[in-house]
Design a protein around this motif. Structure first.
Motif, PDB file in Angstrom:
ATOM      1  N   ARG A  56       0.989  -1.162  -0.096  1.00  0.00           N
ATOM      2  CA  ARG A  56      -0.091  -0.093  -0.062  1.00  0.00           C
ATOM      3  C   ARG A  56       0.851   1.340   0.113  1.00  0.00           C
ATOM      4  NH1 ARG A  56      -4.245  -0.118   4.600  1.00  0.00           N
ATOM      5  NH2 ARG A  56      -4.861   1.698   3.688  1.00  0.00           N
ATOM      6  N   LEU A  57       2.109   1.230  -0.005  1.00  0.00           N
ATOM      7  CA  LEU A  57       3.172   2.191   0.169  1.00  0.00           C
ATOM      8  C   LEU A  57       3.037   2.960  -1.338  1.00  0.00           C
ATOM      9  CD1 LEU A  57       6.349   2.797   1.942  1.00  0.00           C
ATOM     10  CD2 LEU A  57       6.328   3.166  -0.678  1.00  0.00           C
ATOM     11  N   SER A  58       3.012   4.190  -1.108  1.00  0.00           N
ATOM     12  CA  SER A  58       3.117   5.140  -2.496  1.00  0.00           C
ATOM     13  C   SER A  58       4.101   6.145  -2.564  1.00  0.00           C
ATOM     14  CB  SER A  58       1.777   5.609  -3.059  1.00  0.00           C
ATOM     15  OG  SER A  58       1.552   6.472  -2.154  1.00  0.00           O
ATOM     16  N   MET A  59       4.604   6.222  -3.896  1.00  0.00           N
ATOM     17  CA  MET A  59       5.756   7.339  -3.731  1.00  0.00           C
ATOM     18  C   MET A  59       4.678   8.747  -3.286  1.00  0.00           C
ATOM     19  SD  MET A  59       8.203   6.005  -4.900  1.00  0.00           S
ATOM     20  CE  MET A  59       9.602   7.060  -6.013  1.00  0.00           C
ATOM     21  N   GLU A  60       3.515   9.066  -3.787  1.00  0.00           N
ATOM     22  CA  GLU A  60       2.974  10.104  -3.265  1.00  0.00           C
ATOM     23  C   GLU A  60       2.643  10.588  -1.855  1.00  0.00           C
ATOM     24  OE1 GLU A  60       1.452   8.998  -7.543  1.00  0.00           O
ATOM     25  OE2 GLU A  60       1.763   7.888  -5.436  1.00  0.00           O
ATOM     26  N   ALA A  61       2.505   9.190  -1.148  1.00  0.00           N
ATOM     27  CA  ALA A  61       2.317   9.239   0.436  1.00  0.00           C
ATOM     28  C   ALA A  61       3.701   9.788   1.087  1.00  0.00           C
ATOM     29  CB  ALA A  61       1.866   8.027   0.853  1.00  0.00           C
ATOM     30  N   VAL A  62       4.609   9.085   0.460  1.00  0.00           N
ATOM     31  CA  VAL A  62       6.168   9.353   0.950  1.00  0.00           C
ATOM     32  C   VAL A  62       6.359  10.745   0.552  1.00  0.00           C
ATOM     33  CG1 VAL A  62       8.354   8.788   0.748  1.00  0.00           C
ATOM     34  CG2 VAL A  62       6.929   6.929   0.708  1.00  0.00           C
ATOM     35  N   ALA A  63       6.194  11.145  -0.298  1.00  0.00           N
ATOM     36  CA  ALA A  63       6.387  12.632  -0.746  1.00  0.00           C
ATOM     37  C   ALA A  63       5.868  13.536   0.380  1.00  0.00           C
ATOM     38  CB  ALA A  63       6.243  12.869  -2.048  1.00  0.00           C
ATOM     39  N   LYS A  64       4.423  13.448   0.475  1.00  0.00           N
ATOM     40  CA  LYS A  64       3.643  14.348   1.166  1.00  0.00           C
ATOM     41  C   LYS A  64       4.275  14.182   2.740  1.00  0.00           C
ATOM     42  CE  LYS A  64      -1.314  15.058   2.557  1.00  0.00           C
ATOM     43  NZ  LYS A  64      -2.699  14.527   2.521  1.00  0.00           N
ATOM     44  N   ARG A  65       4.609  12.958   3.039  1.00  0.00           N
ATOM     45  CA  ARG A  65       4.859  12.779   4.586  1.00  0.00           C
ATOM     46  C   ARG A  65       6.156  13.578   4.714  1.00  0.00           C
ATOM     47  NH1 ARG A  65       4.073   9.250   9.110  1.00  0.00           N
ATOM     48  NH2 ARG A  65       2.526   8.292   8.115  1.00  0.00           N
ATOM     49  N   ALA A  66       6.987  13.505   3.711  1.00  0.00           N
ATOM     50  CA  ALA A  66       8.446  14.230   3.585  1.00  0.00           C
ATOM     51  C   ALA A  66       8.370  15.658   3.298  1.00  0.00           C
ATOM     52  CB  ALA A  66       9.319  13.379   2.850  1.00  0.00           C
ATOM     53  N   GLY A  67       7.339  16.191   3.183  1.00  0.00           N
ATOM     54  CA  GLY A  67       7.077  17.588   2.643  1.00  0.00           C
ATOM     55  C   GLY A  67       7.832  17.941   1.637  1.00  0.00           C
ATOM     56  N   VAL A  68       8.044  16.991   0.469  1.00  0.00           N
ATOM     57  CA  VAL A  68       8.599  17.063  -0.504  1.00  0.00           C
ATOM     58  C   VAL A  68       7.931  16.920  -1.901  1.00  0.00           C
ATOM     59  CG1 VAL A  68      10.956  16.792   0.541  1.00  0.00           C
ATOM     60  CG2 VAL A  68       9.718  14.964  -0.677  1.00  0.00           C
ATOM     61  N   GLY A  69       8.411  17.295  -2.995  1.00  0.00           N
ATOM     62  CA  GLY A  69       7.602  16.982  -4.203  1.00  0.00           C
ATOM     63  C   GLY A  69       7.925  15.687  -4.685  1.00  0.00           C
ATOM     64  N   LYS A  70       7.362  15.141  -5.559  1.00  0.00           N
ATOM     65  CA  LYS A  70       7.474  13.424  -5.966  1.00  0.00           C
ATOM     66  C   LYS A  70       8.988  13.555  -6.741  1.00  0.00           C
ATOM     67  CE  LYS A  70       3.889  11.757  -8.082  1.00  0.00           C
ATOM     68  NZ  LYS A  70       3.185  10.807  -8.730  1.00  0.00           N
ATOM     69  N   SER A  71       9.362  14.642  -7.469  1.00  0.00           N
ATOM     70  CA  SER A  71      10.618  14.664  -8.180  1.00  0.00           C
ATOM     71  C   SER A  71      11.723  14.555  -7.214  1.00  0.00           C
ATOM     72  CB  SER A  71      10.425  15.850  -8.769  1.00  0.00           C
ATOM     73  OG  SER A  71      10.579  17.214  -7.945  1.00  0.00           O
ATOM     74  N   ALA A  72      11.449  15.074  -5.947  1.00  0.00           N
ATOM     75  CA  ALA A  72      12.621  14.570  -5.218  1.00  0.00           C
ATOM     76  C   ALA A  72      13.011  13.287  -4.994  1.00  0.00           C
ATOM     77  CB  ALA A  72      12.482  15.493  -3.885  1.00  0.00           C
ATOM     78  N   LEU A  73      11.807  12.314  -4.881  1.00  0.00           N
ATOM     79  CA  LEU A  73      11.892  11.026  -4.887  1.00  0.00           C
ATOM     80  C   LEU A  73      12.613  10.280  -6.145  1.00  0.00           C
ATOM     81  CD1 LEU A  73      10.154  11.663  -2.463  1.00  0.00           C
ATOM     82  CD2 LEU A  73       9.041   9.421  -2.818  1.00  0.00           C
ATOM     83  N   TYR A  74      12.162  10.603  -7.154  1.00  0.00           N
ATOM     84  CA  TYR A  74      12.537  10.321  -8.432  1.00  0.00           C
ATOM     85  C   TYR A  74      13.793  10.735  -8.909  1.00  0.00           C
ATOM     86  CZ  TYR A  74       7.993   8.347  -9.292  1.00  0.00           C
ATOM     87  OH  TYR A  74       6.855   7.434  -9.165  1.00  0.00           O
ATOM     88  N   ARG A  75      14.549  11.664  -8.505  1.00  0.00           N
ATOM     89  CA  ARG A  75      15.708  12.011  -8.540  1.00  0.00           C
ATOM     90  C   ARG A  75      16.790  11.269  -7.821  1.00  0.00           C
ATOM     91  NH1 ARG A  75      14.235  17.320  -8.243  1.00  0.00           N
ATOM     92  NH2 ARG A  75      14.869  17.577  -5.861  1.00  0.00           N
ATOM     93  N   ARG A  76      16.246  10.482  -6.900  1.00  0.00           N
ATOM     94  CA  ARG A  76      17.080   9.428  -5.923  1.00  0.00           C
ATOM     95  C   ARG A  76      16.944   8.130  -6.334  1.00  0.00           C
ATOM     96  NH1 ARG A  76      15.964  14.037  -3.265  1.00  0.00           N
ATOM     97  NH2 ARG A  76      17.591  14.869  -1.859  1.00  0.00           N
ATOM     98  N   TRP A  77      15.736   7.597  -6.813  1.00  0.00           N
ATOM     99  CA  TRP A  77      15.321   6.236  -6.985  1.00  0.00           C
ATOM    100  C   TRP A  77      14.317   6.031  -8.170  1.00  0.00           C
ATOM    101  CZ3 TRP A  77      14.429   8.112  -1.862  1.00  0.00           C
ATOM    102  CH2 TRP A  77      15.444   7.944  -0.889  1.00  0.00           C
ATOM    103  N   PRO A  78      14.703   5.208  -8.969  1.00  0.00           N
ATOM    104  CA  PRO A  78      13.558   5.006 -10.086  1.00  0.00           C
ATOM    105  C   PRO A  78      12.238   4.587  -9.999  1.00  0.00           C
ATOM    106  CG  PRO A  78      15.158   3.457 -10.277  1.00  0.00           C
ATOM    107  CD  PRO A  78      15.625   4.323  -9.162  1.00  0.00           C
ATOM    108  N   ALA A  79      11.991   3.917  -8.929  1.00  0.00           N
ATOM    109  CA  ALA A  79      10.803   3.079  -8.414  1.00  0.00           C
ATOM    110  C   ALA A  79      10.821   2.926  -7.102  1.00  0.00           C
ATOM    111  CB  ALA A  79      10.529   1.892  -9.221  1.00  0.00           C
ATOM    112  N   LYS A  80       9.424   2.673  -6.509  1.00  0.00           N
ATOM    113  CA  LYS A  80       9.136   2.448  -5.183  1.00  0.00           C
ATOM    114  C   LYS A  80       9.973   1.269  -4.761  1.00  0.00           C
ATOM    115  CE  LYS A  80       5.571   0.032  -3.695  1.00  0.00           C
ATOM    116  NZ  LYS A  80       4.110  -0.467  -3.409  1.00  0.00           N
ATOM    117  N   GLN A  81      10.246   0.154  -5.433  1.00  0.00           N
ATOM    118  CA  GLN A  81      10.986  -0.845  -4.860  1.00  0.00           C
ATOM    119  C   GLN A  81      12.202  -0.352  -4.707  1.00  0.00           C
ATOM    120  OE1 GLN A  81      10.852  -4.988  -6.338  1.00  0.00           O
ATOM    121  NE2 GLN A  81      13.062  -4.738  -6.755  1.00  0.00           N
TER     122      GLN A  81
END
Length: 202
Positions: free
Chosen positions: A35-60
């Motif tokens: 149930r974990l999503s990139m959107e939920a992680v970004a929201k909790r971290a207070g960043v945009g999803k692009s900050a996640l995708y700059r670090r990792w290509p996918a959830k796994q």
């Protein structure tokens, strides 16, 4: 002449990475892997999803990277000069890892998900299981070099013996550790591991 980074180049700020890491652990503990999503992680971290995708290509990739760093940081492999003390310290570190407030909820879910997902299972084994076992193998090989274990000790079997009792008790049974349990387990493991051959009498 100093070359400047191209305009718009990603700069991975450590404090942002730390916020994302904490958010990943929180989401895994509360929602589980499926149930974990990139959107939920970004929201909790207070960043945009692009900050996640700059670090990792996918959830796994994100989950494996975060759990791997956490797990290796909690791998305690002491070098006290004594197999007994090394084992005792390693077992205490394993307890801290398995009983961590968030990780104790993450590990059972991740293990179950890995059974259903061979790709995830391979990633967990490569990034977490194998590195932790390699550290444990170093502990055992040092004991062989010091003459505390038989040179032909089965390292893989010994590693299973070290981890299995605590994993079963803490993660599967959910049982508490009585005072003195780790000391008793250490002594049991020492009796189970093959000692060096006795010196030949002349």
């Amino acid at each position: 002449m100093t070359r400047r980074a191209p305009t718009g180049a990603a700069v991975l700020q450590p404090e942002v990475t730390r916020s994302i890491t904490e958010a990943v652990l929180d989401e895994l503990a509360e929602q589980g892997y499926a149930r974990l999503s990139m959107e939920a992680v970004a929201k909790r971290a207070g960043v945009g999803k692009s900050a996640l995708y700059r670090r990792w290509p996918a959830k796994q990739d994100m989950v494996i990277a975060v759990i791997s760093e956490f797990s290796l940081d909690h791998a305690v492999i002491a070098d006290t000069g004594s197999l007994r003390e090394d084992l005792r310290e390693a077992l205490a570190g394993l307890v801290d890892w398995l009983t961590h407030p968030r990780f104790s909820r993450i590990l059972p879910d991740l293990t179950a998900e890995a059974v259903r997902n061979p790709v995830l299972r391979a990633a967990v084994e490569s990034a977490i299981g194998n590195p932790r076992r390699a550290l444990g193998a170093e502990l055992l090989r040092r004991a062989v070099d010091r003459g505390e274990l038989a040179p032909d000790v089965d390292i893989e079997l010994a590693l299973d013996l070290l981890a299995a009792p605590l994993y079963w008790r803490l993660s599967v049974r959910g049982a508490a550790l009585e005072p003195g349990y780790l000391d008793a387990l250490t002594e049991t493991l020492l009796r189970a591991l093959p000692p060096p051959p006795a010196p030949r009498s002349r």
